[in-house]
Scaffold this motif. Structure first.
Motif, PDB file in Angstrom:
ATOM      1  N   ILE A  71       7.836 -43.022  21.994  1.00  0.00           N
ATOM      2  CA  ILE A  71       8.079 -42.031  20.945  1.00  0.00           C
ATOM      3  C   ILE A  71       7.346 -42.415  19.668  1.00  0.00           C
ATOM      4  N   ARG A  72       7.392 -43.683  19.310  1.00  0.00           N
ATOM      5  CA  ARG A  72       6.711 -44.142  18.092  1.00  0.00           C
ATOM      6  C   ARG A  72       5.208 -43.903  18.148  1.00  0.00           C
ATOM      7  N   SER A  73       4.637 -43.919  19.341  1.00  0.00           N
ATOM      8  CA  SER A  73       3.196 -43.758  19.481  1.00  0.00           C
ATOM      9  C   SER A  73       2.732 -42.311  19.309  1.00  0.00           C
ATOM     10  N   ARG A  74       3.658 -41.358  19.383  1.00  0.00           N
ATOM     11  CA  ARG A  74       3.242 -39.949  19.374  1.00  0.00           C
ATOM     12  C   ARG A  74       3.991 -39.067  18.383  1.00  0.00           C
ATOM     13  N   ALA A  75       4.963 -39.622  17.690  1.00  0.00           N
ATOM     14  CA  ALA A  75       5.783 -38.783  16.809  1.00  0.00           C
ATOM     15  C   ALA A  75       6.017 -39.476  15.476  1.00  0.00           C
ATOM     16  N   LYS A  76       6.428 -38.689  14.487  1.00  0.00           N
ATOM     17  CA  LYS A  76       6.776 -39.247  13.184  1.00  0.00           C
ATOM     18  C   LYS A  76       7.899 -38.418  12.576  1.00  0.00           C
ATOM     19  N   ASN A  77       8.591 -39.000  11.638  1.00  0.00           N
ATOM     20  CA  ASN A  77       9.670 -38.307  10.953  1.00  0.00           C
ATOM     21  C   ASN A  77       9.151 -37.609   9.706  1.00  0.00           C
ATOM     22  N   THR A  78       9.664 -36.394   9.473  1.00  0.00           N
ATOM     23  CA  THR A  78       9.307 -35.626   8.297  1.00  0.00           C
ATOM     24  C   THR A  78      10.507 -35.532   7.370  1.00  0.00           C
ATOM     25  N   TRP A  79      10.251 -35.310   6.084  1.00  0.00           N
ATOM     26  CA  TRP A  79      11.290 -35.397   5.056  1.00  0.00           C
ATOM     27  C   TRP A  79      11.286 -34.119   4.232  1.00  0.00           C
ATOM     28  N   THR A  80      12.419 -33.415   4.199  1.00  0.00           N
ATOM     29  CA  THR A  80      12.507 -32.141   3.501  1.00  0.00           C
ATOM     30  C   THR A  80      13.754 -32.113   2.628  1.00  0.00           C
ATOM     31  N   PRO A  81      13.594 -32.204   1.306  1.00  0.00           N
ATOM     32  CA  PRO A  81      14.767 -32.101   0.418  1.00  0.00           C
ATOM     33  C   PRO A  81      15.386 -30.707   0.511  1.00  0.00           C
ATOM     34  N   PHE A  82      16.706 -30.623   0.314  1.00  0.00           N
ATOM     35  CA  PHE A  82      17.359 -29.333   0.250  1.00  0.00           C
ATOM     36  C   PHE A  82      16.767 -28.525  -0.910  1.00  0.00           C
ATOM     37  N   LYS A  83      16.639 -27.246  -0.705  1.00  0.00           N
ATOM     38  CA  LYS A  83      16.154 -26.372  -1.767  1.00  0.00           C
ATOM     39  C   LYS A  83      17.144 -26.395  -2.925  1.00  0.00           C
ATOM     40  N   GLY A  84      16.657 -26.818  -4.092  1.00  0.00           N
ATOM     41  CA  GLY A  84      17.493 -26.828  -5.285  1.00  0.00           C
ATOM     42  C   GLY A  84      18.415 -28.021  -5.421  1.00  0.00           C
ATOM     43  N   ASP A  85      18.375 -28.974  -4.472  1.00  0.00           N
ATOM     44  CA  ASP A  85      19.259 -30.142  -4.573  1.00  0.00           C
ATOM     45  C   ASP A  85      18.637 -31.315  -3.826  1.00  0.00           C
ATOM     46  N   SER A  86      17.893 -32.122  -4.539  1.00  0.00           N
ATOM     47  CA  SER A  86      17.156 -33.230  -3.935  1.00  0.00           C
ATOM     48  C   SER A  86      18.042 -34.411  -3.573  1.00  0.00           C
ATOM     49  N   ARG A  87      19.349 -34.308  -3.820  1.00  0.00           N
ATOM     50  CA  ARG A  87      20.263 -35.373  -3.377  1.00  0.00           C
ATOM     51  C   ARG A  87      20.410 -35.380  -1.863  1.00  0.00           C
ATOM     52  N   PHE A  88      19.997 -34.306  -1.227  1.00  0.00           N
ATOM     53  CA  PHE A  88      20.083 -34.190   0.230  1.00  0.00           C
ATOM     54  C   PHE A  88      18.675 -34.069   0.796  1.00  0.00           C
ATOM     55  N   ILE A  89      18.359 -34.896   1.788  1.00  0.00           N
ATOM     56  CA  ILE A  89      17.036 -34.863   2.410  1.00  0.00           C
ATOM     57  C   ILE A  89      17.198 -34.759   3.919  1.00  0.00           C
ATOM     58  N   SER A  90      16.625 -33.713   4.501  1.00  0.00           N
ATOM     59  CA  SER A  90      16.629 -33.559   5.961  1.00  0.00           C
ATOM     60  C   SER A  90      15.528 -34.415   6.565  1.00  0.00           C
ATOM     61  N   ILE A  91      15.869 -35.145   7.617  1.00  0.00           N
ATOM     62  CA  ILE A  91      14.901 -35.977   8.335  1.00  0.00           C
ATOM     63  C   ILE A  91      14.792 -35.434   9.752  1.00  0.00           C
ATOM     64  N   VAL A  92      13.594 -35.009  10.135  1.00  0.00           N
ATOM     65  CA  VAL A  92      13.369 -34.375  11.430  1.00  0.00           C
ATOM     66  C   VAL A  92      12.135 -35.000  12.079  1.00  0.00           C
ATOM     67  N   THR A  93      12.188 -35.214  13.376  1.00  0.00           N
ATOM     68  CA  THR A  93      11.069 -35.791  14.111  1.00  0.00           C
ATOM     69  C   THR A  93      10.149 -34.697  14.624  1.00  0.00           C
ATOM     70  N   GLU A  94       8.846 -34.881  14.414  1.00  0.00           N
ATOM     71  CA  GLU A  94       7.825 -33.970  14.924  1.00  0.00           C
ATOM     72  C   GLU A  94       6.790 -34.755  15.714  1.00  0.00           C
ATOM     73  N   PRO A  95       6.381 -34.264  16.914  1.00  0.00           N
ATOM     74  CA  PRO A  95       7.014 -33.157  17.619  1.00  0.00           C
ATOM     75  C   PRO A  95       8.449 -33.504  18.044  1.00  0.00           C
ATOM     76  N   LYS A  96       9.183 -32.479  18.457  1.00  0.00           N
ATOM     77  CA  LYS A  96      10.602 -32.625  18.736  1.00  0.00           C
ATOM     78  C   LYS A  96      10.892 -33.709  19.763  1.00  0.00           C
ATOM     79  N   VAL A  97      11.937 -34.464  19.498  1.00  0.00           N
ATOM     80  CA  VAL A  97      12.448 -35.461  20.440  1.00  0.00           C
ATOM     81  C   VAL A  97      13.880 -35.080  20.785  1.00  0.00           C
TER      82      VAL A  97
END
Length: 316
Positions: free
Chosen positions: A60-86
């Motif tokens: 998985i580490r060889s083909r994917a990475k995590n992306t970081w998306t703060p909540f709209k209007g509230d940067s205290r929350f950050i969504s972490i999602v792996t692309e491509p999907k795992v």
């Protein structure tokens, strides 16, 4: 199964098997020893048409990475999602509190880039996981950040590893403490999907994972029509469904919804944030609580319980 290592060692665990369907890690590299995933063999989940398969964290580490998306209007929350999907493709949510960071839910991919990113944000003081489908590599995460990971005691049977970092919660309501002081993050054990299914509440943000399932009509917008004229949301639409199995479309019974509401109705929340990116509903406290209650009542009514007493329940 048990894991004896007390500290994080990516070299040791990188070759351990990971179910491709749900992303759960098993503490073995032996494909003859582990041939099936008992989480996916449970009727709430499934094995794909292609059959059971395993990968590894190294792959998985060889083909994917995590992306970081703060909540709209509230940067205290950050969504972490792996692309491509795992696996299932859910997000983890980093909650930044004045006392320290709390991670809501878990994803499979943990790599050096992710560890460095989180340490740069202050590390992790605690992890809370909603239910077994998102247990993934939680022991890896807990070891890497040397923090407790809170799991429901009712769902302990679904763990594939044991660790001193695991804390199995018996209480229905738990204030997550950091260095002995309340962080402001509260875990509420609503059950339903699994006996111990959690939601998390922080500053009126309700993180719901799959305990409440955000629906298209809940996420849709009826604020204006096609030419920009203001309108109101049509009546009779739900915002959530309440499922014993989400992929296999098996709903929860009315008594379970009633019990869940009995816990949740005591708390105020102005937004909900589901398991996946984009599954966010942001309104006001009265509207959000009304949407949850109405969604429960819609489900009960269309399951054929037209005279159920819960249909008379109000937010009050």
């Amino acid at each position: 199964m048990a894991s004896d290592g007390a500290t994080y060692d990516s070299n040791e665990t990188g070759s351990w098997l990971v179910c491709t369907a749900c992303g759960t890690q098993f503490p073995t590299s032996d494909r003859e020893k582990t041939k099936t995933c008992f989480i996916c063999d449970d009727p709430r989940q499934f094995t794909p048409q292609t059959g059971q398969a395993f990968t590894t964290l190294n792959e998985i580490r060889s083909r994917a990475k995590n992306t970081w998306t703060p909540f709209k209007g509230d940067s205290r929350f950050i969504s972490i999602v792996t692309e491509p999907k795992v696996g299932i493709g859910q997000r983890a949510i980093l909650i930044k509190t004045p006392k320290g960071n709390v991670l809501w839910d878990c994803i499979t991919l943990l790599d050096e880039e992710t560890i460095a990113k989180i340490r740069g944000l202050g590390g992790l003081k605690a992890i809370v996981i909603s239910h077994p489908h998102y247990y993934t590599t939680h022991v890896e995460w807990a070891k890497a950040f040397d923090c407790p990971v809170y799991l429901a005691k009712e769902d302990k049977e679904w763990t594939t590893q044991s660790s001193a970092h695991q804390v199995f919660v018996e209480d229905t309501e738990l204030d997550i403490k950091i260095d002995g002081e309340p962080s402001g993050v509260k875990a509420l054990k609503l059950g339903g999907h699994f006996p111990g299914s959690f939601v998390a509440l922080y500053d009126e943000h309700l993180l719901i994972a799959d305990t409440l399932v955000s629906t298209p009509s809940g996420l849709g917008s009826w604020d204006t029509d096609a030419v920009g004229v203001a309108r109101t949301r049509p009546k009779g639409m739900n915002s959530y469904s309440f499922m014993w199995s989400i992929p296999n479309m098996i709903p929860l019974r009315p008594s379970e919804l009633e019990r869940m509401w009995g816990i949740l109705k005591k708390y105020d929340f102005s937004s909900t944030h589901g398991a996946f990116l984009g599954a966010d509903i942001v309104k006001t406290v009265p509207e959000m609580k009304q949407r949850v209650l109405e969604s429960m009542q819609i489900q009960i009514r269309y399951m054929g319980y037209d005279e159920h007493a819960f249909l008379n329940e109000t937010v009050g």
